[in-house]
Scaffold this motif. Sequence first.
Motif, short mmCIF file in Angstrom:
data_model
loop_
_atom_site.label_atom_id
_atom_site.label_comp_id
_atom_site.label_asym_id
_atom_site.label_seq_id
_atom_site.Cartn_x
_atom_site.Cartn_y
_atom_site.Cartn_z
N SER A 1 30.17 -43.46 -0.37
CA SER A 1 29.27 -44.35 -1.38
C SER A 1 28.47 -45.47 -0.40
CB SER A 1 30.33 -45.22 -2.14
OG SER A 1 30.69 -44.35 -3.10
N ARG A 2 29.15 -45.82 0.76
CA ARG A 2 28.35 -46.75 1.58
C ARG A 2 27.24 -46.27 2.15
NH1 ARG A 2 28.12 -46.51 6.63
NH2 ARG A 2 29.78 -45.21 7.04
N LEU A 3 27.13 -44.93 2.61
CA LEU A 3 26.28 -44.06 3.18
C LEU A 3 24.94 -43.86 2.25
CD1 LEU A 3 25.49 -42.96 6.03
CD2 LEU A 3 26.62 -40.78 5.21
N ILE A 4 25.47 -43.44 1.14
CA ILE A 4 24.61 -43.04 0.16
C ILE A 4 23.80 -44.24 -0.55
CG2 ILE A 4 24.21 -42.15 -2.27
CD1 ILE A 4 26.50 -40.24 -1.58
N ASN A 5 24.63 -45.44 -0.49
CA ASN A 5 23.85 -46.51 -1.15
C ASN A 5 22.85 -47.35 0.00
OD1 ASN A 5 24.96 -46.52 -3.71
ND2 ASN A 5 26.85 -47.54 -2.97
N GLU A 6 23.02 -47.08 0.92
CA GLU A 6 22.13 -47.73 1.89
C GLU A 6 20.69 -46.99 1.70
OE1 GLU A 6 22.81 -46.84 6.31
OE2 GLU A 6 24.92 -47.47 6.01
N PHE A 7 20.74 -45.69 1.33
CA PHE A 7 19.58 -45.18 1.08
C PHE A 7 18.88 -45.38 -0.47
CE2 PHE A 7 20.98 -42.64 4.46
CZ PHE A 7 19.82 -42.78 5.46
N ALA A 8 19.84 -45.64 -1.40
CA ALA A 8 19.50 -45.79 -2.64
C ALA A 8 18.95 -47.22 -2.69
CB ALA A 8 20.72 -46.16 -3.60
N ARG A 9 19.39 -48.29 -1.84
CA ARG A 9 18.40 -49.47 -1.82
C ARG A 9 17.16 -49.56 -1.17
NH1 ARG A 9 23.81 -51.14 -0.05
NH2 ARG A 9 23.34 -50.98 1.97
N GLU A 10 16.97 -48.41 -0.17
CA GLU A 10 15.42 -48.30 0.17
C GLU A 10 14.60 -47.49 -0.82
OE1 GLU A 10 14.10 -49.10 3.29
OE2 GLU A 10 16.10 -49.85 3.65
N ILE A 11 15.09 -46.73 -1.82
CA ILE A 11 14.59 -45.97 -2.79
C ILE A 11 14.23 -47.07 -3.83
CG2 ILE A 11 14.72 -44.47 -4.91
CD1 ILE A 11 16.48 -42.87 -3.02
N ALA B 1 13.65 -50.33 -3.58
CA ALA B 1 12.54 -51.06 -3.05
C ALA B 1 11.42 -50.19 -3.18
CB ALA B 1 12.67 -51.64 -1.59
N PHE B 2 11.12 -49.07 -3.04
CA PHE B 2 10.00 -48.22 -2.80
C PHE B 2 9.59 -47.88 -4.42
CE2 PHE B 2 7.91 -44.18 -1.88
CZ PHE B 2 6.81 -44.75 -1.04
N GLY B 3 10.28 -47.93 -5.33
CA GLY B 3 10.04 -47.58 -6.75
C GLY B 3 11.05 -47.32 -7.43
N PRO B 4 11.44 -48.39 -8.20
CA PRO B 4 12.81 -48.46 -9.13
C PRO B 4 12.69 -47.22 -10.14
CG PRO B 4 11.83 -50.52 -9.00
CD PRO B 4 10.88 -49.62 -8.51
N HIS B 5 11.46 -46.81 -10.40
CA HIS B 5 11.39 -45.45 -11.25
C HIS B 5 12.19 -44.23 -10.86
CE1 HIS B 5 7.82 -45.06 -8.84
NE2 HIS B 5 7.96 -43.64 -9.47
N TYR B 6 12.00 -43.98 -9.56
CA TYR B 6 12.83 -42.92 -8.89
C TYR B 6 14.17 -42.91 -9.34
CZ TYR B 6 8.30 -42.62 -6.15
OH TYR B 6 7.07 -42.61 -5.88
N LEU B 7 14.91 -44.18 -9.07
CA LEU B 7 16.21 -44.19 -9.42
C LEU B 7 16.58 -44.12 -10.97
CD1 LEU B 7 17.64 -46.98 -7.34
CD2 LEU B 7 17.53 -44.64 -6.96
N GLU B 8 15.50 -44.65 -11.67
CA GLU B 8 15.67 -44.25 -13.47
C GLU B 8 15.63 -42.79 -13.49
OE1 GLU B 8 16.14 -46.11 -16.37
OE2 GLU B 8 17.02 -47.21 -14.49
#
Length: 379
Positions: free
Chosen positions: A52-62, A64-71
């Motif tokens: 989770s720690r490793l994956i969430n590092e990149f989730a934060r980058e995504i 910041a780049f574009g919240p719609h990608y996480l949606e």
Amino acid sequence: MAVDPFPFVSVSGTPFERGRQYGATVPSRIRRSIELYGDQLAKLGYDEADKSRLINEFAREIEAFGPHYLEEMRGIAAGAGVAFEDIVMINARTEVVAKARLEKNMPEDAELEDGCTGAVILPERSASGTLIHGQNWDWKAECAETAIVLRVVREDGPDILTFVEAGGLARCGMNAAGVCITANYLESERDFLQAGVPLAIIRRKVLEQGHFAFAVRAVATTPKACSNNMMISTVGGFAIDFECAPDEAFPLYPDNGLIVHANHWVSPVALGKLKDTGLTSVPESVYRDWRVRKLLDEAGEKLSAGDLKNAFFDDFLSPHAVCRPPRPSMSGNLSATVAMVIMDPAAGTMEVAPLPALNRNFTRYGMTGDPAPVALAAE
């Protein structure tokens, strides 16, 4: 080994709705993608908290780049009935797995072989007078059972057609504005010294652009965590290749109407500033691009999509060839040319053959309509 055509998924609506449609259409393939990379992290000794720690590092980058990608990823997770975190892992799998290996001090020869040989034929060399862009994708042979072709019908920009691992937002592909992208693995000593946007998300950003200039900006200026080669083209008749370090991009321009690239650094400027650390994993790269260019030049001044296919089918020095049959990699995994992808942006079509060393049957996917078999693999 499966050689059936890749499933076709067409989605529309809001980012979350598109994702939910996607996840509900190919849930078993998405779960297989999660299994491939989740098992890899488990073998490296990652428990759920570390994962989770490793994956969430990149989730934060995504985010910041574009919240719609996480949606869209949340929608995929909901549709497939899987954890959102696992969908982020698929979309950042290059960075997640490589950083995990670095954290565990894995030796260089344990790196997985993420190959690829890409090429663009400009209109002046094309028999049809239109640009042709293609790639062989070398990776885990099991991904023949996880990859799909995804069409995204958008209300806020050009529609997208992408060949991608199930659960991912993009890999190689094209859009309705005639922008195409393929990408190739590269390594340098600058990798993972800074935070950056996952490569798959940068590729999706490129495919969202209505103008080629903004596709160039997305590739050349977006901070990355690791190196990569990105080749972009436009139906208007131009292409450029960017050898990207995390913090710098080095352009390579067409030569005699062609761009060909494999998995080693070529730019003299880049080689004067950084060290190529990837040849441990892909030593055959040094002759793969040479072979493709040689075969294209020998095919004549005017080239067809069939000529590009024939060059990508090349088996010189097999199994370490342009077209790689399934074989154990240096790290013990089963590696292969998973797919051959040929794009014709003027026609709005993409032809894809799974495991081309074993199978020469292509399926044609389009920006509109349903998939259809291609009569002949090569012209």
